[in-house]
Write an enzyme that holds these catalytic residues in place. Structure first.
Site, PDB file in Angstrom:
ATOM      1  N   SER A 306       0.811  -1.214   0.000  1.00 37.81           N
ATOM      2  CA  SER A 306       0.000   0.000   0.000  1.00 37.81           C
ATOM      3  C   SER A 306       0.848   1.269   0.000  1.00 37.81           C
ATOM      4  O   SER A 306       1.590   1.524  -0.945  1.00 37.81           O
ATOM      5  CB  SER A 306      -0.958  -0.040   1.200  1.00 37.81           C
ATOM      6  OG  SER A 306      -1.939   0.949   1.101  1.00 37.81           O
ATOM      7  N   ASP A 317      10.517   4.858 -10.031  1.00 32.33           N
ATOM      8  CA  ASP A 317      10.137   5.505 -11.291  1.00 32.33           C
ATOM      9  C   ASP A 317      10.935   6.775 -11.562  1.00 32.33           C
ATOM     10  O   ASP A 317      11.217   7.106 -12.717  1.00 32.33           O
ATOM     11  CB  ASP A 317       8.649   5.843 -11.276  1.00 32.33           C
ATOM     12  CG  ASP A 317       7.783   4.609 -11.509  1.00 32.33           C
ATOM     13  OD1 ASP A 317       8.355   3.513 -11.666  1.00 32.33           O
ATOM     14  OD2 ASP A 317       6.545   4.745 -11.527  1.00 32.33           O
ATOM     15  N   LYS A 332      -0.555  -4.005  -3.560  1.00 32.86           N
ATOM     16  CA  LYS A 332      -1.850  -3.408  -3.240  1.00 32.86           C
ATOM     17  C   LYS A 332      -1.879  -1.993  -3.802  1.00 32.86           C
ATOM     18  O   LYS A 332      -1.314  -1.068  -3.221  1.00 32.86           O
ATOM     19  CB  LYS A 332      -2.094  -3.381  -1.730  1.00 32.86           C
ATOM     20  CG  LYS A 332      -3.466  -2.817  -1.380  1.00 32.86           C
ATOM     21  CD  LYS A 332      -3.705  -2.766   0.111  1.00 32.86           C
ATOM     22  CE  LYS A 332      -5.079  -2.163   0.386  1.00 32.86           C
ATOM     23  NZ  LYS A 332      -5.341  -1.992   1.829  1.00 32.86           N
TER      24      LYS A 332
END
Length: 608
Positions: A306, A317, A332
């Site tokens: 999460s 990224d 998740k």
């Protein structure tokens, strides 16, 4: 253990900081982390126990017309084991397994203490956990007297604690790994509550002061991180390990707070979009707290989930750090709200999916109607869940052009296998052998500086385990018990008596082989035993610090950061960065801004 009713006192009015878990009908033990399976505490019907001849189909002595099968005998034996477990649990009573620093620990409570009274209320074997909780809680500022028994100390002890708002920090520990002059810092982040961003920022600033300055500043209790920030020297921190292993997540905004401490100003951090939920984009508007020249590694495992995956995904990224671990995170990629309901209950429901800066959603489970032709809008459809297949995963690209995929969590950039526990270590841990022996040890010993488990203590521990095995309080074959029972049942059903006898030999051989691990994994078992003994005397932060010395993943990650070659190779730091919003954005009171429109600004994925 039996019935599980785990409760952790966090930000509750008038708490005294403890963790409670009900362990049986009418009795409780203080337990940490792991819940125990439910257990049937009802009495078993009267049946005959298999006699020495081992013959099946004995008649029930109280019910002459009832035939007793082998299944009945096995069920009766299971019931006996359950009753023994319940009795042991009731005898143990309510015990402390974690005394929080700043609260119960500072007042004198320690792991293993058995609670016997709260003010004028006497705790008995039949006392329920809710009763203990209600007596511990009260108005902030009011005193509560707690009476307890401690192994090695004669008679009951009593302390008085002032009730207060209990806030458990998300940063459990921060410090340096190995030689402080190497400048490799470490932060253990266990969750994402309201103050997670502030706590991580303070830890970074403290580490940037260096080891000597950090130790001196620790005595000043400057917990808001305001003092000495300008004097910090970011170059003293050469590398940083952010440990998110087994971090279950928390608040979305807190994940953004933490991520902005590492990513460049103007970077997209995360976006969220759902059916009937307007897309919202979070973007950093402040300079990162971590120097861009400081090598960053985020340590994850399959239980990193999460909000912790939001941070991991942003770091990956935007190519500001390396993700380290065994494989993938939990996966998740959902945003959920919690709606309070009557009777102290609540409903958690999904409102959106979140997307990392590259535009990918790392949700590993997808839900679809069993019958595609069913009326979904009218609630007539039944849904099934399944894992995202690898062939269905889409490729995205990081800021430096590295390939990453959606679905199935965040994959690590640098693979480091965790140290595998032997079967014996797992058995000893699951059956509480370490903690039980630590309790016995503390009755006749005192912890001294530089304590180590020597050969005499280790041999005594082996005898302790042997006695528990012989008395039936422990089963060294427990990892294989269900398979053995099932095989035994099938063999008897097939009337393969000789094979059934061989099964008893197999059980004995398994126990014999498991015991060999006492020699093969002696150093690992000694480390586990030392940690459990220390846990009865030291706070969590010091236990974490001790554990880092034998943590293979932390050690290997620190080596990678110190050397730097593999780190730079993974991130392709010689290449130019791609894209990114370099506009200087301003915001008051937070380090990010949000935009909520039906057509938000382009994400990094569309810009690239």
């Amino acid at each position: 253990g039996t019935k599980s009713d785990y409760a952790e006192f966090v930000e509750e009015e008038g708490n005294v900081a403890g963790k409670i878990e009900s362990s049986s009908e009418g009795s409780s033990t203080l337990k940490d982390n792991a819940k125990q399976p439910n257990m049937d505490t009802s009495a078993s019907p009267p049946v005959a126990i298999k006699d020495g001849a081992g013959e099946a189909n004995k008649l029930d002595k109280k019910s002459p017309n009832k035939v007793v099968t082998d299944d009945d005998v096995e069920e009766d034996l299971d019931a006996i084991e359950r009753r023994k477990a319940i009795k042991k649990s009731m005898d143990d009573g309510i015990r402390v397994v974690s005394a929080f620093e700043g609260y119960a620990y500072d007042a004198g409570m320690r792991v293993g203490d058995k609670l016997v009274g709260i003010d004028d209320f006497e705790i008995k074997a039949t006392t329920a956990v809710d009763e203990v909780r209600s007596h511990l809680r009260g108005d902030p500022g009011t005193p509560v007297s707690i009476t307890f028994l401690r192994e090695g100390v004669k008679g009951p002890q009593t302390i008085e604690i002032e009730r207060s708002l209990v806030r458990i920090p998300d940063v459990k520990y921060f410090g340096f790994i190995g030689d402080p002059t190497d400048g490799i810092g470490y932060i253990d982040l266990s969750g994402f509550a309201n103050d997670a961003g502030r706590e991580v920022r303070y830890a970074i600033r403290a580490l940037q002061h260096g080891a000597a300055e950090m130790a001196a500043q620790a005595a000043g209790n400057d917990n808001d991180g305001s003092a000495g920030i300008l004097a910090a020297d970011p170059t003293k921190l050469k590398g940083l390990v952010l440990d998110l292993r087994s971090n279950p997540g928390g608040l979305l905004t807190s994940a953004v707070d933490v991520a902005t401490l590492f990513v460049p100003s103007g970077s997209d951090v995360v976006s969220a979009k759902g059916r009937g939920f307007p897309e919202i984009l979070y973007r950093s508007v402040a300079e990162p707290a971590l120097n861009p020249n400081t090598r960053l590694a985020v340590l994850v495992n399959e239980q990193t989930a999460s909000a912790a995956e939001i941070v991991s995904g942003a770091v990956q990224d935007l190519d500001v750090g390396v993700i380290v671990g065994k494989g993938r995170t939990y996966g998740k990629g959902l945003v959920q709200n919690v709606q309070d309901l009557p009777y102290q209950t609540a409903l958690k429901f999904t409102v959106a999916k979140y997307y990392t800066p590259s535009g990918r959603c790392i949700q590993s489970t997808v839900y679809a109607p069993e019958d595609p032709s069913s009326n979904v809008d009218n609630g007539g459809a039944k849904y099934t869940s399944k894992k995202v297949a690898d062939k269905d995963r889409t490729v995205f690209y990081t800021a430096q052009g590295r390939k990453v995929k959606d679905g199935g969590g965040v994959e690590v950039d640098y693979k480091v296998e965790p140290q595998k526990a032997s079967p014996l270590e797992v058995i000893l841990l699951r059956q509480g052998a370490y903690s039980d022996y630590a309790a016995e040890w503390s009755k006749n010993h005192e912890l001294t500086d530089g304590f180590k488990v020597d050969d005499a203590t280790y041999n005594d521990f082996k005898l302790f385990v042997e006695k528990k095995q012989n008395s039936g309080d422990m089963k060294l074959e427990v990892l294989y018990e269900s398979q053995l029972k099932e095989l035994q049942k099938r063999l008897k059903a097939s009337k393969l008596d000789s094979s059934s006898r061989e099964l008893d030999k197999l059980r004995a051989d398994i126990i014999k082989d498991v015991k060999k691990d006492f020699s093969t994994y002696k150093s690992e078992i000694i480390e586990d035993l030392e940690q459990n003994i220390y846990a009865r005397y030291l706070p969590d932060s010091m236990l974490i610090e001790r554990g880092l010395k034998s943590d293979v993943q932390v050690t290997e990650t620190a080596k990678m950061l110190k050397d730097g070659k593999e780190f730079d190779k993974i991130l392709a730091r010689d290449n130019g960065a791609v894209g990114g919003n370099s506009d200087s954005l301003k915001s008051s009171g937070q380090s990010y801004e949000t935009s909520s429109t039906m057509k938000p600004e382009p994400t990094l994925q569309t810009r690239w």
